[in-house]
Design a protein around this motif. Sequence first.
Motif: not given
Length: 774
Positions: A212-216, A277-285
């Motif tokens: 999951q990309n939290e930012l997008l 930071v949760p597993s399988y989670t990114i914060y990328s633009e």
Amino acid sequence: MKSRLKPTYMTIAVCFVCKSFTLVANEVNNDEAKFEVIEVTSQKRVQNSQEVPISMQAFGEGSLEQLGVAELDDLTRVSPSLQFGGVPGSRAKMGIRGVVDSGRNVGVDSRTGIYIDGVYQGRSASNNQHLLGIQSVEVLRGPQGTLFGKNTVSGAININTKKATEYFESKLKFEAGNFGHKQAQLYINSGLTDNLFGSISLSKSDRGGFYQNELLDKEVGGLETESVRAQLRYQPSDKLEVMLNADYGSTYSTDPLAQPLDLNPILSAFYPNLEEVPSYTIYSELDYFDEVEYSGASLQLNYTTDSGFAYSSITASRSSNSDLLADDDYTPLELLSNRNFGEDYEQFSQEFRIVSPKTDNFDWIAGIYYFDSDTSTVRETVLGADAINTLVVPSLPASLQSLISDNAEALAGYGFIPSEVQNETMALYANANYRFTPKLELNLGLRYTKENKSIEFSQINHPNDPTIAEALENAIGGAIQLTQSPGLWLGGVNILDVEDSRSATDLSPTVGINYKQSDDVMFFAKYARAFQSGGWNADFKTNGLGNFAFDDETVDNIEAGVKATLLDDNLRINASVFSASYSDYQIFQFIPIEGQTVSALELTNAGEVDNSGVELEASYWVTEDFQLTLNATLLDPVYTKYENITFDNEGNEVSNDFSGNLLAYAPEVKFYVAATYNQEVSLGTVTYHLDYSYTGDNYADAANLDSQLLDAWGLVNARITMTSENEKWSVSAFVNNLQDEEYITEKRTNPFNWSTATYGMPRFYGISLSYNWF
């Protein structure tokens, strides 16, 4: 992780097994074969894999189908000596017996060779071949240079596609599962005329993401693949055979290279309620992607004389290209990313081979091999304005901080590395067997290699606004080379139009002794030497041209083993013990930069490696319908020499001696156990299969730091298959990673000094339907 396997214990274990074979060998008969007969071509003759005196693991079409293997890296759970490490996709690391590397750098060759119908596949970006229309896959462990065209030091993977025949055969397969997984495959084989036959295999699959990309606010980690294999086979007589093979494959993935492992200060500021930071989670633009395409064609002519000599010619070309867009910080800020990080590759090869007839006491093989390749890349690394403001400006003198901060967007930009490597190789190889008696055989092999390489390399920085950068540099009297931003901030200045070349020759022998105690028990021992050619650090350079080139690497490998089918064909045990010594091992090393209190990471010949181990494949039919399998590898992969120089916070040199550390991505223990049960029912046969694969603790880096430790993981896979009585249709239900284990396959510290991790695939399940026409 400080335990070490003792070679003495390995030898005792193998000797004990060998003694057991001697005691029970006389009980064997072959009235009814229970094991799949896998025909292999590793010795350039079609042979039963049990008759080949090579430490190897072979998989036939039946076993690949039963295991649900779709790509080469699926075999890593079943073949413990085979390892795909690090991140998935074009930058995956692959190796055999714990010797793992990647082809990120175009100036470096792979230590493991992959062959498709006898044709070497040259770049690691396309190593993960789709296994479509396959007859067999052979994982050959240790140097194989006297039997194959290209030089490799850790082993070879030989992929044999199905040969087109005159009989009509067709198979259609559909598969669906969670994460939106869908796959369709078609195989057709038919006679076109009395002596012309053709086959084609098609595959297409699609799977959604599990990150999951939290930012997008979107799921990422999806995968799309396409694959085609085709063959035309012309046989005008029983002496002449002509085969035209062609293949194409593509992979498009949005699987992230990594995700934040720890809660770094930037994420804390953007997500104040985030505790971890949760597993399988990114914060990328960035909308990350990794794309690989490969294709190839070969023309093979086989002619057999009346006296039994077999002449072969293989003319082939292959190409691949990859492209990568990836974040390197995984934060909402624009710090560091890789744009257009890929390569284009083309190769041509020609092999001529003679195989003698096999007489009572002598047979031989000889070949000439020519190889020519061209690898080019333009890699772009982007440094954003946020990186300059948050990481660079605070370290500058106070008088410059405002000036640089106010112009951060203009001084941000990208550095790119256009480079091209050409490789021309000529090799002669020969391998001969002499039998003193029907049971005792001597094997001798020799390989001569002549290799010429050349490189054109540049490193160019490009600020977003070169005019402003030049004006600012003049304003401060050239105190900082702002025109070489943004690489300047990472220690990489312009390097323009570098040309270099190198030549190498090598003579690599093989000596072996084989003893065939009976038709079902064979012992073998072998010494082999091989070399890995040198090259260049054709990657981002922070040390100018210091240590740009590196030299050849060599390995001396000794091994002994046994292959046996025992207890009325109910028990099969293949075991081997080996010891390999690597000299001038090619490894990344920290080297002080003259006049600075930092070190550059460069690929050098700083390492010496001793790698020993035991490999075991055992399978036992408990009853006529119930089979147990154990495959295991025990390794002791140690650096005997490996030194690095870094600096502490005060700028003092710190000597780091990594001698005694484990090789990266080389678990000391890796094994696979499986149970398979066949049940006859009114419609046909139901097959129940359950397996467990275990990968022991290993490190993502040679420094063996606790922060680089990849904790051991074990995965459970299950499959139930219903096959009709006439074998025309089958239905399977499967689940991989049954217990939904969270495990990490890669850890690293990025340039901003926080940790990232790559997670393995979570629970994956589905159903598969297939139908055969024949």
